[in-house]
Motif scaffolding. Structure first.
Motif, PDB file in Angstrom:
ATOM      1  N   SER A 311       0.813  -1.220   0.000  1.00 30.68           N
ATOM      2  CA  SER A 311       0.000   0.000   0.000  1.00 30.68           C
ATOM      3  C   SER A 311       0.853   1.280   0.000  1.00 30.68           C
ATOM      4  N   THR A 312       2.169   1.133  -0.036  1.00 34.51           N
ATOM      5  CA  THR A 312       3.043   2.325   0.018  1.00 34.51           C
ATOM      6  C   THR A 312       2.915   3.131  -1.276  1.00 34.51           C
ATOM      7  N   ARG A 313       2.916   4.455  -1.101  1.00 34.81           N
ATOM      8  CA  ARG A 313       2.810   5.342  -2.270  1.00 34.81           C
ATOM      9  C   ARG A 313       4.029   5.177  -3.172  1.00 34.81           C
ATOM     10  N   LYS A 314       3.780   5.161  -4.483  1.00 30.83           N
ATOM     11  CA  LYS A 314       4.883   4.974  -5.432  1.00 30.83           C
ATOM     12  C   LYS A 314       5.717   6.237  -5.512  1.00 30.83           C
ATOM     13  N   SER A 315       7.014   6.038  -5.612  1.00 29.59           N
ATOM     14  CA  SER A 315       7.905   7.204  -5.716  1.00 29.59           C
ATOM     15  C   SER A 315       9.109   6.840  -6.574  1.00 29.59           C
ATOM     16  N   VAL A 316       9.765   7.868  -7.066  1.00 28.06           N
ATOM     17  CA  VAL A 316      10.986   7.658  -7.846  1.00 28.06           C
ATOM     18  C   VAL A 316      11.992   8.750  -7.468  1.00 28.06           C
ATOM     19  N   ILE A 317      13.233   8.327  -7.335  1.00 30.00           N
ATOM     20  CA  ILE A 317      14.292   9.293  -7.030  1.00 30.00           C
ATOM     21  C   ILE A 317      14.677   9.996  -8.333  1.00 30.00           C
ATOM     22  N   THR A 318      14.744  11.312  -8.294  1.00 31.66           N
ATOM     23  CA  THR A 318      15.108  12.068  -9.507  1.00 31.66           C
ATOM     24  C   THR A 318      16.392  12.846  -9.267  1.00 31.66           C
ATOM     25  N   GLU A 319      17.089  13.026 -10.352  1.00 42.12           N
ATOM     26  CA  GLU A 319      18.332  13.801 -10.294  1.00 42.12           C
ATOM     27  C   GLU A 319      18.271  14.829 -11.406  1.00 42.12           C
ATOM     28  N   SER A 320      18.665  16.036 -11.075  1.00 43.25           N
ATOM     29  CA  SER A 320      18.672  17.059 -12.108  1.00 43.25           C
ATOM     30  C   SER A 320      19.884  17.952 -11.929  1.00 43.25           C
ATOM     31  N   GLY A 321      20.818  17.855 -12.853  1.00 39.93           N
ATOM     32  CA  GLY A 321      21.907  18.822 -12.864  1.00 39.93           C
ATOM     33  C   GLY A 321      21.337  20.176 -13.249  1.00 39.93           C
ATOM     34  N   VAL A 322      22.060  21.235 -12.998  1.00 46.54           N
ATOM     35  CA  VAL A 322      21.545  22.562 -13.364  1.00 46.54           C
ATOM     36  C   VAL A 322      22.592  23.342 -14.155  1.00 46.54           C
ATOM     37  N   LEU A 323      22.098  24.315 -14.882  1.00 48.53           N
ATOM     38  CA  LEU A 323      22.969  25.293 -15.527  1.00 48.53           C
ATOM     39  C   LEU A 323      22.868  26.581 -14.738  1.00 48.53           C
ATOM     40  N   ALA A 324      23.998  27.152 -14.395  1.00 42.28           N
ATOM     41  CA  ALA A 324      24.007  28.428 -13.673  1.00 42.28           C
ATOM     42  C   ALA A 324      24.872  29.414 -14.446  1.00 42.28           C
ATOM     43  N   VAL A 325      24.681  30.688 -14.153  1.00 43.24           N
ATOM     44  CA  VAL A 325      25.455  31.732 -14.827  1.00 43.24           C
ATOM     45  C   VAL A 325      26.229  32.520 -13.766  1.00 43.24           C
ATOM     46  N   PRO A 326      27.573  32.448 -13.782  1.00 49.33           N
ATOM     47  CA  PRO A 326      28.351  33.222 -12.798  1.00 49.33           C
ATOM     48  C   PRO A 326      28.144  34.730 -12.997  1.00 49.33           C
ATOM     49  N   ARG A 327      28.151  35.431 -11.883  1.00 45.78           N
ATOM     50  CA  ARG A 327      28.037  36.899 -11.990  1.00 45.78           C
ATOM     51  C   ARG A 327      29.245  37.485 -12.696  1.00 45.78           C
ATOM     52  N   SER A 328      30.399  36.806 -12.551  1.00 40.00           N
ATOM     53  CA  SER A 328      31.610  37.339 -13.164  1.00 40.00           C
ATOM     54  C   SER A 328      31.934  36.661 -14.492  1.00 40.00           C
ATOM     55  N   ALA A 329      30.890  36.165 -15.172  1.00 44.24           N
ATOM     56  CA  ALA A 329      31.118  35.496 -16.459  1.00 44.24           C
ATOM     57  C   ALA A 329      31.751  36.467 -17.453  1.00 44.24           C
ATOM     58  N   THR A 330      32.628  35.934 -18.284  1.00 46.32           N
ATOM     59  CA  THR A 330      33.321  36.792 -19.259  1.00 46.32           C
ATOM     60  C   THR A 330      32.315  37.459 -20.191  1.00 46.32           C
ATOM     61  N   THR A 331      31.394  36.685 -20.751  1.00 41.00           N
ATOM     62  CA  THR A 331      30.309  37.281 -21.554  1.00 41.00           C
ATOM     63  C   THR A 331      28.989  36.810 -20.945  1.00 41.00           C
ATOM     64  N   ARG A 332      28.585  37.531 -19.931  1.00 39.46           N
ATOM     65  CA  ARG A 332      27.431  37.107 -19.142  1.00 39.46           C
ATOM     66  C   ARG A 332      26.152  37.105 -19.975  1.00 39.46           C
ATOM     67  N   GLU A 333      26.064  38.087 -20.920  1.00 40.03           N
ATOM     68  CA  GLU A 333      24.835  38.146 -21.725  1.00 40.03           C
ATOM     69  C   GLU A 333      24.685  36.884 -22.576  1.00 40.03           C
ATOM     70  N   ALA A 334      25.819  36.326 -23.022  1.00 37.05           N
ATOM     71  CA  ALA A 334      25.759  35.077 -23.803  1.00 37.05           C
ATOM     72  C   ALA A 334      25.272  33.933 -22.925  1.00 37.05           C
ATOM     73  N   GLY A 335      25.800  33.879 -21.691  1.00 32.62           N
ATOM     74  CA  GLY A 335      25.380  32.837 -20.752  1.00 32.62           C
ATOM     75  C   GLY A 335      23.899  32.959 -20.435  1.00 32.62           C
ATOM     76  N   MET A 336      23.432  34.182 -20.148  1.00 34.07           N
ATOM     77  CA  MET A 336      22.015  34.391 -19.799  1.00 34.07           C
ATOM     78  C   MET A 336      21.118  34.028 -20.986  1.00 34.07           C
ATOM     79  N   ALA A 337      21.559  34.408 -22.185  1.00 31.04           N
ATOM     80  CA  ALA A 337      20.733  34.125 -23.373  1.00 31.04           C
ATOM     81  C   ALA A 337      20.594  32.614 -23.570  1.00 31.04           C
ATOM     82  N   ASN A 338      21.693  31.900 -23.445  1.00 38.55           N
ATOM     83  CA  ASN A 338      21.633  30.451 -23.680  1.00 38.55           C
ATOM     84  C   ASN A 338      20.869  29.719 -22.581  1.00 38.55           C
TER      85      ASN A 338
END
Lengths: 438, 328
Positions: A311-338
């Motif tokens: 009777s246990t509720r069904k569950s699944v473990i999920t994994e999600s890598g992320v994309l982040a944009v450093p504040r000091s990125a060389t071309t931050r606008e390119a990072g934000m756009a992508n």
């Protein structure tokens, strides 16, 4: 021979020595200057955004996704990979302190992302996330694992599920079917073992895989307890955690699991060769299985581990890598756009076709039929998604507890001692995290 | 004016400047300053600047790359590992008494020191003596010395193939019917540490062999002949003639092994990463583990300081004792 001390200034030997020393000094100064110079790998390259990653085998996938991004944003992707996940973390954290960080970086979600975001070196992506949610390209329930203090700092890179891969031909030969209940799972393992096939892949080789079975067993006994445990609201010494370790120990003692130093890189070959029967791993493993010459749906398939109680509720473990944009990125606008176009369906199709894994965009169907089927099942049966153990608690707690579980797997420590140690660490690390936050 | 006009050439000290003051023979009170000190005080500025210029690169390099980081590490070890790091006095050093992983790490380090000093010394001496002046000695030496040319990481990869549960050693044991002896060599403490010490000895013995061979070739044959004429047995010749003359080489071999044992890292990191469950860490691995993986830079700094002190103290005590005994 002219001795060192007797050469007189102006003599040819002295001049030669002085020139040599001067040249040596100039060379050393040049090397020092070169060493202090800024690295060029993250320098701006027109039409591309650099992306730091910890997996060189995915470089081609990033380039393919970059070709799909270019018409949308004007920027392709230029992967800068570091093959060691451990050194990648250190290098990335140090690079963020400089003025030449990459335009985008791959990171983990949950507390790993919170740890990085609280240093103040990541860009706020809340606006981009809201736009994705409005378009239906992101699941709102995922926001919490991407946020720190209400602001979103990461956009999901992919969505993987922890499932059990199995060799369809071996199962067919032994007249087994993918188990739907716990008893059926035990039956499969018994039959496989009887036929000299190790039923399950389980290892502590590489450190993090040590928690794969722990998270799976705890969540299949009680998914709510798992959520409470990783959130610091339950104790490792509680009954559910103990039950999970007892089941695990039983599997080990019956010889149902591979040795704890099994190399998971050989998992695909072992499954194909019929040496192991079932391989609990992230759906990103599908790429290796396909690469080993197994056809999805024909030679291999996957199922979600059944719950221990009916009777246990069904569950699944999920994994999600992320994309982040450093504040000091060389071309931050390119990072934000992508990052702002990453979840667009054309980009996700190119990316997941390469990855053979699930997209974080709910409307994009994975190219791999096994993963696509799993994703449909999870949506249809409303299976509860739980965040992977590695990202669900503060990093220091996860790191230490993973080592404890490795000790348990090798039977160096008992279930009781392991859980007591994990609980003691949990109390310390949660207190530290909360104090640091305060 | 040339420098050599006012300064005696190096290596040709003027009379009266050759005897530095010995600590065993301190200058009596009231005695005038030594000629050397007098000469140094009398040096013109240019001479002193020149001496300073020659010394400066070494002093700067040692200061910037060794002493300054050590001072910074020492300072960091006195602070805790909270996000807003505060002064913690000696809390990080108390971990050596309270943290089980660090206690095990100290145990392992002691095992490594004992193993890396004894095994290469004994094996190196035995192999050098047995292969010196035999027909197949060159080939035998090549076999023993070759692993020394490999990097620690490469050695670890090779031994990984041998020692894992599905590795060559267990397969060999199963093939010859010794299934009961097959087990996870790298999974159970203390066998995990012991097999890694053996793997390290496999590599480190090569250099000991080279050094002992050099020492053996420097022994005058007439001393051995004289001993034979006096009726000394082979063992007596080895014990009372060869071994004493190998003392300088032995000092170097043991000194190097001591330092290698204390700083062992690469082999352990590639084979077990200090695991499972931190069971095979040495202090060098614990330092890395705490600093970079557990994000405890204060604890990592404390381990680094303790390790440095142990290495320096062990090396200093050992070398001082050995070199004093020789009178050098």
């Amino acid at each position: 021979m002219t001795s060192f001390g007797t050469a007189r200034a102006g003599s040819p030997a002295a001049l030669g020595r002085r020139r040599f020393l001067a040249a040596l000094g100039a060379g050393a100064a040049g090397l020092a200057a070169a060493g202090c110079a800024r690295g060029s790998s993250t320098a701006a390259v027109p039409g591309t955004a650099s992306i730091s990653t910890d997996n060189g085998t995915w470089d081609e996938g990033y380039r393919k996704a970059g070709r799909a991004l270019k018409p949308l944003t004007g920027y392709g992707l230029r992967p800068l990979s570091n093959p060691s996940a451990t050194s990648y973390k250190q290098v990335t954290q140090m690079t963020l302190q400089t003025s030449r960080a990459s335009d985008m970086l791959k990171w983990a979600s949950g507390y790993e992302l919170k740890s990085l975001a609280r240093g103040g070196e990541l860009s706020d992506l809340s606006r981009l996330w809201d736009r994705y949610e409005k378009k239906g390209w992101a699941r709102p329930s995922q926001r919490a694992s991407l946020s720190y203090r209400g602001k979103v700092y990461g956009i999901p890179l992919y969505e993987s599920y922890y499932v059990v891969f199995y060799n369809k031909r071996v199962f067919a030969r032994l007249e087994l079917r993918p188990p739907a209940t716990w008893d059926e799972l035990l039956h499969c393992a018994t039959v496989l073992k009887r036929n000299r096939i190790t039923p399950f892949v389980a290892t502590q080789n590489g450190s993090w895989p040590a928690y794969e079975w722990f998270q799976e067993l705890v969540s299949k006994i009680d998914p709510d307890f798992y959520s409470a445990l990783v959130g610091g609201r339950a104790r490792y010494t509680d009954g559910v955690a103990r039950q999970a370790l007892d089941i695990w120990q039983g599997f080990i003692r019956k010889g149902w699991m591979t040795p704890p130093d099994f190399d998971q890189n050989n998992g695909a070959a072992a499954l194909k060769g019929g040496r192991t029967g079932m391989f609990l791993h992230g759906t990103w493993q599908a790429q290796s299985l396909t690469g080993a010459g197994m056809r999805p749906g024909r030679d291999y398939d996957a199922f979600i581990l059944p719950t221990v109680g009916k009777s246990t509720r069904k569950s699944v473990i999920t994994e999600s890598g992320v994309l982040a944009v450093p504040r000091s990125a060389t071309t931050r606008e390119a990072g934000m756009a992508n990052v702002g176009a990453w979840l667009a369906p054309p980009v996700q199709r190119a990316w997941t076709d390469f990855l053979q894994d699930g997209s974080a965009n709910p409307v994009v169907r994975p190219g791999n039929p096994v993963v696509a089927q799993l994703k449909e099942t999870i949506a249809r049966e409303r299976v509860t998604r739980l965040i992977r153990y590695g990202e669900a608690s503060p990093p220091n707690l996860v790191q230490g507890n993973t080592q404890d579980l490795a000790g348990f797997m090798t039977e160096q420590s008992s279930a009781d001692a392991t859980l007591r140690s994990m609980e003691a660490r949990a109390a310390d690390e949660w207190a530290t995290w909360k104090r640091d936050e305060a | 004016m040339s420098a050599s006009a006012t300064r005696p050439a190096a290596g040709t000290r003027p009379a009266g400047t050759t005897d530095p003051v010995s600590p065993k023979d301190p200058t009596p009170a009231g005695r005038p300053p030594s000629p050397r000190r007098r000469a140094r005080r009398g040096l013109p500025l240019r001479e002193r600047l020149t001496s300073g210029a020659f010394l400066a690169p070494a002093v700067l390099l040692v200061g910037a790359l060794l002493l300054a980081p050590f001072a910074a590490t020492l300072w960091r070890s006195l602070f805790n590992d909270h996000r807003a790091s505060g002064f913690a006095q000696l809390d990080n050093y108390r971990l050596f008494f309270t943290n089980e992983a660090l206690v095990r790490s100290v145990e392992n380090t002691l095992m490594w020191v004992a193993g890396t000093v004894l095994l290469p010394f004994v094996l190196g001496l035995a192999i050098a003596c047995m292969t010196d002046a035999t027909r197949w000695s060159r080939f035998a030496r090549l076999c023993v010395v070759t692993p020394y040319a490999l990097s620690g990481a490469a050695v670890a990869v090779v031994w990984n193939f041998v020692l894992t549960s599905d590795g060559a050693l267990n397969q060999l044991l199963k093939t010859v019917g010794l299934d009961s002896l097959a087990h996870g060599w790298l999974l159970e403490w203390p066998s995990s540490t012991v097999v890694m010490i053996l793997a390290n000895a496999w590599q480190a013995t090569g250099v000991a062999v080279i050094l002992f061979l050099v020492g053996l070739q420097g022994i005058p044959p007439e001393t051995l002949e004289a001993a034979s004429l006096d009726g000394a047995s082979p063992w007596q010749r080895f014990r009372h003639v060869v071994l004493p003359q190998l003392r300088p080489v032995s000092i170097i071999v043991i000194g190097m092994s001591l330092a290698n044992g204390l700083k062992s890292f690469d082999l352990i990191w590639v084979l077990t990463q200090g695991g499972p469950g931190r069971a095979t860490e040495t202090l060098a691995v614990s330092m890395y583990q705490e600093t970079f993986l557990l994000q405890h830079p204060g604890a990592g700094a404390a381990i680094a300081v303790v390790l440095t002190v142990i290495v320096l103290a062990a090396s200093w005590l050992y070398l001082r004792r050995q070199l004093d005994a020789k009178g050098e």
